[in-house]
Motif scaffolding. Structure first.
Motif, PDB file in Angstrom:
ATOM      1  N   LEU A  37       0.840  -1.189   0.000  1.00 47.13           N
ATOM      2  CA  LEU A  37       0.000   0.000   0.000  1.00 47.13           C
ATOM      3  C   LEU A  37       0.881   1.247   0.000  1.00 47.13           C
ATOM      4  O   LEU A  37       1.724   1.423   0.881  1.00 47.13           O
ATOM      5  CB  LEU A  37      -0.900   0.004   1.237  1.00 47.13           C
ATOM      6  CG  LEU A  37      -1.828   1.207   1.403  1.00 47.13           C
ATOM      7  CD1 LEU A  37      -2.814   1.297   0.244  1.00 47.13           C
ATOM      8  CD2 LEU A  37      -2.576   1.112   2.733  1.00 47.13           C
ATOM      9  N   GLU A  73      -6.213   4.540   5.670  1.00 48.55           N
ATOM     10  CA  GLU A  73      -5.844   4.382   4.263  1.00 48.55           C
ATOM     11  C   GLU A  73      -6.566   3.218   3.591  1.00 48.55           C
ATOM     12  O   GLU A  73      -6.699   3.201   2.364  1.00 48.55           O
ATOM     13  CB  GLU A  73      -4.330   4.171   4.133  1.00 48.55           C
ATOM     14  CG  GLU A  73      -3.480   5.267   4.757  1.00 48.55           C
ATOM     15  CD  GLU A  73      -3.663   6.626   4.108  1.00 48.55           C
ATOM     16  OE1 GLU A  73      -4.352   6.713   3.076  1.00 48.55           O
ATOM     17  OE2 GLU A  73      -3.124   7.604   4.635  1.00 48.55           O
ATOM     18  N   THR A  74      -7.006   2.233   4.378  1.00 44.62           N
ATOM     19  CA  THR A  74      -7.691   1.078   3.783  1.00 44.62           C
ATOM     20  C   THR A  74      -9.197   1.178   3.895  1.00 44.62           C
ATOM     21  O   THR A  74      -9.921   0.372   3.311  1.00 44.62           O
ATOM     22  CB  THR A  74      -7.239  -0.233   4.461  1.00 44.62           C
ATOM     23  OG1 THR A  74      -7.522  -0.161   5.863  1.00 44.62           O
ATOM     24  CG2 THR A  74      -5.768  -0.479   4.245  1.00 44.62           C
ATOM     25  N   LEU A 119      -7.410  -7.141   1.388  1.00 48.86           N
ATOM     26  CA  LEU A 119      -7.670  -5.804   1.893  1.00 48.86           C
ATOM     27  C   LEU A 119      -8.363  -5.018   0.785  1.00 48.86           C
ATOM     28  O   LEU A 119      -8.079  -5.213  -0.398  1.00 48.86           O
ATOM     29  CB  LEU A 119      -6.364  -5.112   2.312  1.00 48.86           C
ATOM     30  CG  LEU A 119      -5.719  -5.634   3.597  1.00 48.86           C
ATOM     31  CD1 LEU A 119      -4.341  -5.022   3.787  1.00 48.86           C
ATOM     32  CD2 LEU A 119      -6.597  -5.330   4.808  1.00 48.86           C
ATOM     33  N   PRO A 122      -7.923   1.020  -1.360  1.00 52.83           N
ATOM     34  CA  PRO A 122      -7.609   2.036  -0.342  1.00 52.83           C
ATOM     35  C   PRO A 122      -8.326   3.354  -0.583  1.00 52.83           C
ATOM     36  O   PRO A 122      -8.739   3.672  -1.702  1.00 52.83           O
ATOM     37  CB  PRO A 122      -6.096   2.195  -0.483  1.00 52.83           C
ATOM     38  CG  PRO A 122      -5.795   1.811  -1.899  1.00 52.83           C
ATOM     39  CD  PRO A 122      -6.788   0.743  -2.253  1.00 52.83           C
ATOM     40  N   TRP A 133      -2.695   0.190  -4.266  1.00 54.30           N
ATOM     41  CA  TRP A 133      -1.863  -0.993  -4.139  1.00 54.30           C
ATOM     42  C   TRP A 133      -0.925  -1.071  -5.329  1.00 54.30           C
ATOM     43  O   TRP A 133      -1.344  -0.883  -6.472  1.00 54.30           O
ATOM     44  CB  TRP A 133      -2.725  -2.252  -4.085  1.00 54.30           C
ATOM     45  CG  TRP A 133      -3.565  -2.349  -2.851  1.00 54.30           C
ATOM     46  CD1 TRP A 133      -4.913  -2.130  -2.754  1.00 54.30           C
ATOM     47  CD2 TRP A 133      -3.110  -2.675  -1.535  1.00 54.30           C
ATOM     48  NE1 TRP A 133      -5.318  -2.293  -1.461  1.00 54.30           N
ATOM     49  CE2 TRP A 133      -4.242  -2.640  -0.691  1.00 54.30           C
ATOM     50  CE3 TRP A 133      -1.863  -2.994  -0.995  1.00 54.30           C
ATOM     51  CZ2 TRP A 133      -4.158  -2.911   0.675  1.00 54.30           C
ATOM     52  CZ3 TRP A 133      -1.779  -3.260   0.362  1.00 54.30           C
ATOM     53  CH2 TRP A 133      -2.912  -3.221   1.180  1.00 54.30           C
TER      54      TRP A 133
END
Length: 251
Positions: A37, A73-74, A119, A122, A133
């Protein structure tokens, strides 16, 4: 000397100013590739440059600061998404404090490694213009000393797969040896011999255990079925599953 007497004679200007930040090496596997990330910095210094997510520590612990930055951020900040944080392997990596690593002032950064199988896309935090990513081999020329932090995080993650059963966290509850091998190949960045890998995995006590069932994986209906396994109870792998390049050095 009591606290009140000490504070009465304390002059903060007599001491150098030092700030503390956290940086997060967040890794996941997307489309069979190990990705990290990154954010595009929206503020100086290094505005417009790519960097690892991070920020200054507030009135919180270091762990809380790193988890906050990761969540921002995610997008893992509320509701069901917050539960995804429980599935993230999260550990402190190293501390970085070389003079001049940040042009603003003397800043010490505590870096963390976060590693998860899935995940979401973001969402840039307050001090970032964009977040995305990026395959690790494309993550270069980062701001500050983040190239070194990323390199250290990658090495830590690759080591973890050699000596611990961490890879089983990035497949389903039931999985095939082939699916497990794909995790190792993505993290190590090396193609692995299917037969040798299968033999090594089954030779490690407690690493995986058979479910007694089979399932078709990635093939046509009616094709050959693969045996299914689940994670065993081992916490350390002995013998370790060394990377092929490391095996060559050991011999």
């Amino acid at each position: 000397m009591d606290e009140a007497s000490f504070l009465a004679g304390y002059d903060p200007r007599a001491y150098p100013s030092v700030a503390v930040t956290v940086d997060v090496v967040a890794l996941t596997i997307r489309d069979g590739k190990l990705c990290v990330l990154l954010v595009e910095r929206g503020e100086q210094p290094f505005a417009g440059h790519r960097a690892l997510p991070g920020g200054f520590v507030r009135e919180e612990t270091l762990d809380e600061a790193a988890l906050r930055e990761l969540a921002e951020e995610t997008g893992l900040t509320s509701g069901e998404a917050a539960g995804e944080l429980d599935r993230v392997h999260f550990e402190q990596l190293r501390t970085y404090g070389n003079p001049g690593r940040d042009p603003r002032m003397r800043i010490v950064s505590v870096a963390y490694l976060a590693f998860a199988p899935h995940l979401p896309e973001p969402t840039a935090g307050s001090d970032a213009a964009h977040a995305y990513w990026v395959p690790v081999e494309e993550a270069k020329d980062l701001a500050f000393d983040h190239d070194q932090i990323l390199a250290d995080g990658l090495e830590r993650a690759r080591d973890k797969l050699e000596y611990t059963p961490l890879a089983t966290a990035f497949v389903g509850t039931d999985f095939t040896i082939s699916e497990l091998r794909q995790v190792y190949a993505a993290v190590w960045g090396e193609e692995l011999h299917a037969g040798n890998f299968h033999r090594k995995v089954l030779s490690v006590p407690g690493f995986v255990e058979s479910t007694g069932e089979t399932a078709a994986r990635g093939g046509e209906r009616g094709g050959p079925k693969a045996k299914l396994y689940r994670a065993g109870d081992a916490r350390l792998l002995h013998p370790a599953l060394l990377r092929p390049t490391r095996e060559d050095r050991v011999r």
